[in-house]
Design a protein around this motif. Structure first.
Motif, PDB file in Angstrom:
ATOM      1  N   GLU A  75       0.818  -1.220   0.000  1.00  0.00           N
ATOM      2  CA  GLU A  75       0.000   0.000   0.000  1.00  0.00           C
ATOM      3  C   GLU A  75       0.849   1.267   0.000  1.00  0.00           C
ATOM      4  OE1 GLU A  75      -3.322   0.450  -0.311  1.00  0.00           O
ATOM      5  OE2 GLU A  75      -3.505  -1.714  -0.636  1.00  0.00           O
ATOM      6  N   ASP A  76       1.998   1.211   0.649  1.00  0.00           N
ATOM      7  CA  ASP A  76       2.859   2.401   0.696  1.00  0.00           C
ATOM      8  C   ASP A  76       3.408   2.733  -0.689  1.00  0.00           C
ATOM      9  OD1 ASP A  76       2.467   2.893   3.360  1.00  0.00           O
ATOM     10  OD2 ASP A  76       4.180   1.680   3.998  1.00  0.00           O
ATOM     11  N   LEU A  77       3.769   1.676  -1.435  1.00  0.00           N
ATOM     12  CA  LEU A  77       4.266   1.908  -2.799  1.00  0.00           C
ATOM     13  C   LEU A  77       3.147   2.471  -3.673  1.00  0.00           C
ATOM     14  CD1 LEU A  77       6.499  -1.194  -3.634  1.00  0.00           C
ATOM     15  CD2 LEU A  77       7.153   1.021  -2.715  1.00  0.00           C
ATOM     16  N   PHE A 114       0.595   4.193  -2.704  1.00  0.00           N
ATOM     17  CA  PHE A 114       0.360   5.588  -2.324  1.00  0.00           C
ATOM     18  C   PHE A 114       1.411   6.514  -2.942  1.00  0.00           C
ATOM     19  CE2 PHE A 114       1.259   9.093   0.719  1.00  0.00           C
ATOM     20  CZ  PHE A 114       0.121   9.828   0.448  1.00  0.00           C
ATOM     21  N   TYR A 115       2.643   6.054  -2.940  1.00  0.00           N
ATOM     22  CA  TYR A 115       3.713   6.879  -3.524  1.00  0.00           C
ATOM     23  C   TYR A 115       3.417   7.178  -4.993  1.00  0.00           C
ATOM     24  CZ  TYR A 115       8.558   8.407  -4.434  1.00  0.00           C
ATOM     25  OH  TYR A 115       9.670   9.131  -4.759  1.00  0.00           O
ATOM     26  N   LEU A 116       3.002   6.154  -5.729  1.00  0.00           N
ATOM     27  CA  LEU A 116       2.686   6.352  -7.149  1.00  0.00           C
ATOM     28  C   LEU A 116       1.470   7.257  -7.316  1.00  0.00           C
ATOM     29  CD1 LEU A 116       3.207   2.699  -8.447  1.00  0.00           C
ATOM     30  CD2 LEU A 116       4.746   4.634  -8.746  1.00  0.00           C
ATOM     31  N   MET A 117       0.463   7.043  -6.478  1.00  0.00           N
ATOM     32  CA  MET A 117      -0.753   7.863  -6.584  1.00  0.00           C
ATOM     33  C   MET A 117      -0.480   9.312  -6.212  1.00  0.00           C
ATOM     34  SD  MET A 117      -3.727   5.294  -5.212  1.00  0.00           S
ATOM     35  CE  MET A 117      -5.081   6.434  -5.618  1.00  0.00           C
ATOM     36  N   ALA A 118       0.399   9.498  -5.234  1.00  0.00           N
ATOM     37  CA  ALA A 118       0.731  10.864  -4.811  1.00  0.00           C
ATOM     38  C   ALA A 118       1.441  11.631  -5.925  1.00  0.00           C
ATOM     39  CB  ALA A 118       1.597  10.831  -3.553  1.00  0.00           C
ATOM     40  N   PRO A 166      -3.256   7.203 -11.356  1.00  0.00           N
ATOM     41  CA  PRO A 166      -4.507   6.655 -10.803  1.00  0.00           C
ATOM     42  C   PRO A 166      -4.300   5.260 -10.211  1.00  0.00           C
ATOM     43  CG  PRO A 166      -4.892   7.568 -12.987  1.00  0.00           C
ATOM     44  CD  PRO A 166      -3.405   7.564 -12.775  1.00  0.00           C
ATOM     45  N   ARG A 167      -5.189   4.905  -9.287  1.00  0.00           N
ATOM     46  CA  ARG A 167      -5.070   3.667  -8.521  1.00  0.00           C
ATOM     47  C   ARG A 167      -4.822   2.448  -9.412  1.00  0.00           C
ATOM     48  NH1 ARG A 167      -6.609   2.818  -3.366  1.00  0.00           N
ATOM     49  NH2 ARG A 167      -7.647   4.822  -3.359  1.00  0.00           N
ATOM     50  N   GLU A 208      -3.846   2.219 -12.506  1.00  0.00           N
ATOM     51  CA  GLU A 208      -2.583   2.307 -13.242  1.00  0.00           C
ATOM     52  C   GLU A 208      -1.394   2.042 -12.308  1.00  0.00           C
ATOM     53  OE1 GLU A 208      -0.843   5.627 -16.245  1.00  0.00           O
ATOM     54  OE2 GLU A 208      -2.953   5.810 -15.734  1.00  0.00           O
ATOM     55  N   LEU A 266       1.269  -0.959 -12.724  1.00  0.00           N
ATOM     56  CA  LEU A 266       2.717  -0.724 -12.753  1.00  0.00           C
ATOM     57  C   LEU A 266       3.432  -1.623 -11.734  1.00  0.00           C
ATOM     58  CD1 LEU A 266       4.341   1.272 -14.458  1.00  0.00           C
ATOM     59  CD2 LEU A 266       4.131   2.942 -12.623  1.00  0.00           C
TER      60      LEU A 266
END
Lengths: 253, 452
Positions: B399-401, B403-407, B411-412, B414, B418
């Motif tokens: 989940e942390d990874l 979140f990093y991508l979403m931040a 989009p979730r 995508e 990835l």
């Protein structure tokens, strides 16, 4: 209109422990705000809640970015709306090349804003230019995101992302942590280049050291889940000299 | 030799209790006198069938099949496939599209028959010969019959024994010592219908000393069609050869697929194997690999992407008979819906196999609450100077990874794509051939894009 308005924000973590106890903060375009406070005061929670990390319950208050309800947005929507969080601990993502990550992020934001995707040459040109300004070795960009990067390289990578994504509001969470003075200077110079009359910044830090390099317009003292004092940049020096003891006594009293 | 005939054909041994088992026995009775091959092979077929007859289909109380209960999975045994007709041949020519755009030599095997007219048999590289197993068995090619799985511990396996009993056709590929074939050979296996059937195929690939070969198999058939495939490949690799083997499983959504690879590797061999499993209702890939010579370097990888109620099993027995070899195994599974993956990896290090260096790992990424991953790593080490290890993990997306991508604005969905791509990408990246590697990545991407 203010760029960011935080009104009486109250946040708990999942076990009902309240972390933020009524935060009020207004950031106008062009302003750099520093938030200083001891460990555990809730500074990083504020950064996480602004960017939409899971695991926090907003129990009161509101946050407006450019007048829009930030808390109603998904993290990716917040980013596309112009918010950027520079992570205290940037994540390592094995298997995802930094270039792929940067391009996916830039194009996702452009798409959400209804803009055309960047062409490959245009993307490469921007990345190369910004990376060069931060003394980032192009070889590093071919490696998986942050994997095997030093602390300084990770923070420079954060500043690179910020430079490419051109946010309206950047929140820098303890950007100085784990950096030696040279790495700190490079990161700070990168941040300073991004200061502009349109952009707001919130610099979260425990120490005054970072604020010698990123000089804030306004300094807030964060304590026990709220802002307890606001002043000019001289407030940072006062805190460095006296510590947070006075505030502890106030809370105890 | 005739003693077996004295048994009454109708009643059958008590092991054969299920409908499918009785149907297999009936099929054997009907076909055994018509299968190709000289007398010694006929005896081996008979012996192989007896193994099935004694044990029945493998089930959960057979340790090697504990997580893939074939007896329970096979409610019935389909009739043996007929050679493809006109429409089947047309379909077969279009099969193997997973490697469209990659320059390969296509050998098409449809409904269990090698279709010469649909295969690229012209202009073979020097040292390369390709023929059909049916021809080799029909002409009594003693070398072929003696090589077919004869030395392999896989012979004890009932699914493989059934293949030996029923095998009719497949490819026979030989590469002369020192020959290099740059263009990959693509064995295009397909089932074309028109009614659900059972397909047995058997292939033999012999790579001479110092030769270089890239061999791909792809397996496919129509969706929602409960056909059954039992396929096997015997690979014999001479000293100093370099072989890449990639098996792409894209069977139809209701298919049962059991595949056996036996590989006997000489000394100083470089062998890279990849099992890519994405299709089929129930799939078992069993690999029996033996290092017979020193200084052989082995990389075995697997990438499995499952959804719905799919079941895929990768079972590996790696036998270090001689020391000084290095082996790496990396198996990755992505599981959505109610799917289930099984990894069983056994590394055997014999007393003479000193200085063996083996590392095995299997990782499962669970995308739903109801998906299941079973890992069973086993090390059987009889030598005292070896470096062997294994690791297994199963977990959800970090989940942390995410979140990093979403931040960063991703989009979730995508972001998940990835991260999943990077997870399986590590296994896919072990494929040396760029075009094949990219084709597998693209297949994984299509699977991910079709999610939800």
């Amino acid at each position: 209109m203010s760029l960011l308005e935080i009104k009486n924000l109250q946040v708990s973590v999942e076990d009902d422990r309240q972390i933020l106890r009524g935060v009020n903060l207004t950031v106008n375009p062009g302003e750099v705000h520093a938030i200083m406070g001891p460990n555990g005061s809730g500074k990083s929670t504020l950064a996480h809640v602004l960017s939409g990390k899971d695991g926090y319950a907003v129990t009161g208050g509101e946050v407006l970015l450019d007048g829009a309800d930030l808390l109603a947005m998904e993290p990716d929507e917040r980013a596309a709306a112009g918010l950027f969080l520079a992570f205290q601990y940037p994540m390592e993502i094995p298997g995802v090349a930094t270039m792929t990550f940067l391009r996916t992020a830039m194009n996702a934001q452009r798409k959400k804003r209804g803009e055309a995707e960047l062409s490959t040459p245009e993307f490469m040109k921007r990345v190369r230019e910004e990376a060069a300004k931060l003394s980032i070795d192009p070889e590093m960009l071919r490696r998986p995101v942050n994997v095997g990067f030093s602390g300084g390289e990770k923070k420079r990578n954060e500043v690179l992302q910020m430079a490419l994504l051109q946010p309206k509001l950047a929140v820098l969470d303890e950007t100085d942590s784990g950096l030696d003075i040279d790495a700190l200077k490079i990161a700070a110079e990168g941040v300073n280049r991004l200061r502009s009359p349109e952009r707001g910044m919130i610099v979260i830090t425990h120490y005054q050291r970072l604020l010698d390099h990123i000089v804030p317009d306004i300094v807030h003292v964060f304590f026990n889940g709220r802002i307890v004092r606001t002043g000019g940049k001289e407030l940072a020096h006062e805190l460095e000299a006296k510590g947070y003891a006075d505030y502890e006594q106030e809370v105890a009293a | 030799m005739q003693t077996t005939m004295s048994k009454p054909q109708s009643s059958g041994p008590e092991a054969l209790t299920s409908e499918a088992e009785r149907q297999i026995a009936a099929a054997w009775a009907g076909v055994k006198d018509h299968l190709p091959g000289p007398a010694p092979l006929t005896a081996r077929r008979e012996a192989a069938f007896r193994r099935f007859e004694a044990a029945g289909l493998p089930h959960r109380r057979v340790e090697e099949w504990k997580y893939t209960d074939l007896r329970a999975l096979m409610r019935d045994a389909k009739p043996l496939a007929q050679p493809p007709g006109e429409i089947g041949t047309v379909r077969a020519r279009a099969a193997g599209a997973v490697l469209a755009g990659v320059d390969v030599r296509r050998i098409v095997i449809a409904d269990g028959v090698l279709l010469k007219e649909a295969s690229d048999l012209a202009d073979l590289e020097p040292g390369l010969s390709i023929g059909s197993l049916a021809d080799a068995l029909g002409s009594g090619d003693a070398e072929v019959t003696s090589r077919l799985g004869a030395q392999s511990p896989a012979e004890k396996d009932v699914a493989f024994a059934l293949n030996t009993a029923f095998m009719g056709d497949g490819a026979v590929i030989r590469l002369a010592p020192g020959a290099t074939v740059a263009r990959p050979i693509h064995l295009v296996f397909c089932f074309t219908g028109p009614v659900p059937a059972t397909v047995f195929t058997r292939s033999l690939v012999e790579v001479g000393a110092g030769a270089t070969l890239t061999l791909v198999e792809s397996h496919e058939g129509p969706d929602a069609f409960d056909y059954q495939v039992n396929t096997a490949l015997d690979l014999v690799v001479g000293d100093g050869a370099t072989v890449d083997h990639v098996k792409i499983g894209t069977e139809g959504s209701a298919a049962l697929h059991v595949a056996t690879l036996t590989a006997a590797l000489g000394r100083d061999v470089t062998f890279r194997g990849m099992v890519f499993a994405i299709g089929g209702a129930a799939v078992r890939n069993q690999l029996f690999v033996r290092c017979d010579g020193a200084h052989t370097n082995l990389m075995l990888a697997g990438a499995t992407l499952l959804k719905g109620r799919q079941h895929a099993d990768a079972t590996l027995v790696l036998d270090h008979a001689i020391g000084g070899c290095q082996s790496r195994e990396l198996f990755k599974g992505v599981l959505d819906g109610d799917s289930r993956s099984v990894f069983q990896g056994k590394i055997v290090v014999r007393p003479d196999a000193q200085k063996t260096d083996g590392k095995m790992s299997s990782h499962a990424l669970l995308l739903s609450e109801t998906a299941e991953a079973d890992h069973k790593p086993e090390l059987e080490i009889f030598a005292d100077d070896v470096v062997c290890g294994h690791g297994a993990t199963a977990g959800a997306l970090d989940e942390d990874l995410k979140f990093y991508l979403m931040a960063r604005g991703i989009p979730r969905k995508e972001a998940e794509t990835l991260l999943i791509q990077s997870f399986v990408g590590e296994a896919i990246d072990t494929v040396a051939h760029e075009g094949i590697r990219e084709a597998l990545s693209a297949a994984a991407t299509r699977w991910l894009e079709a999610r939800q």
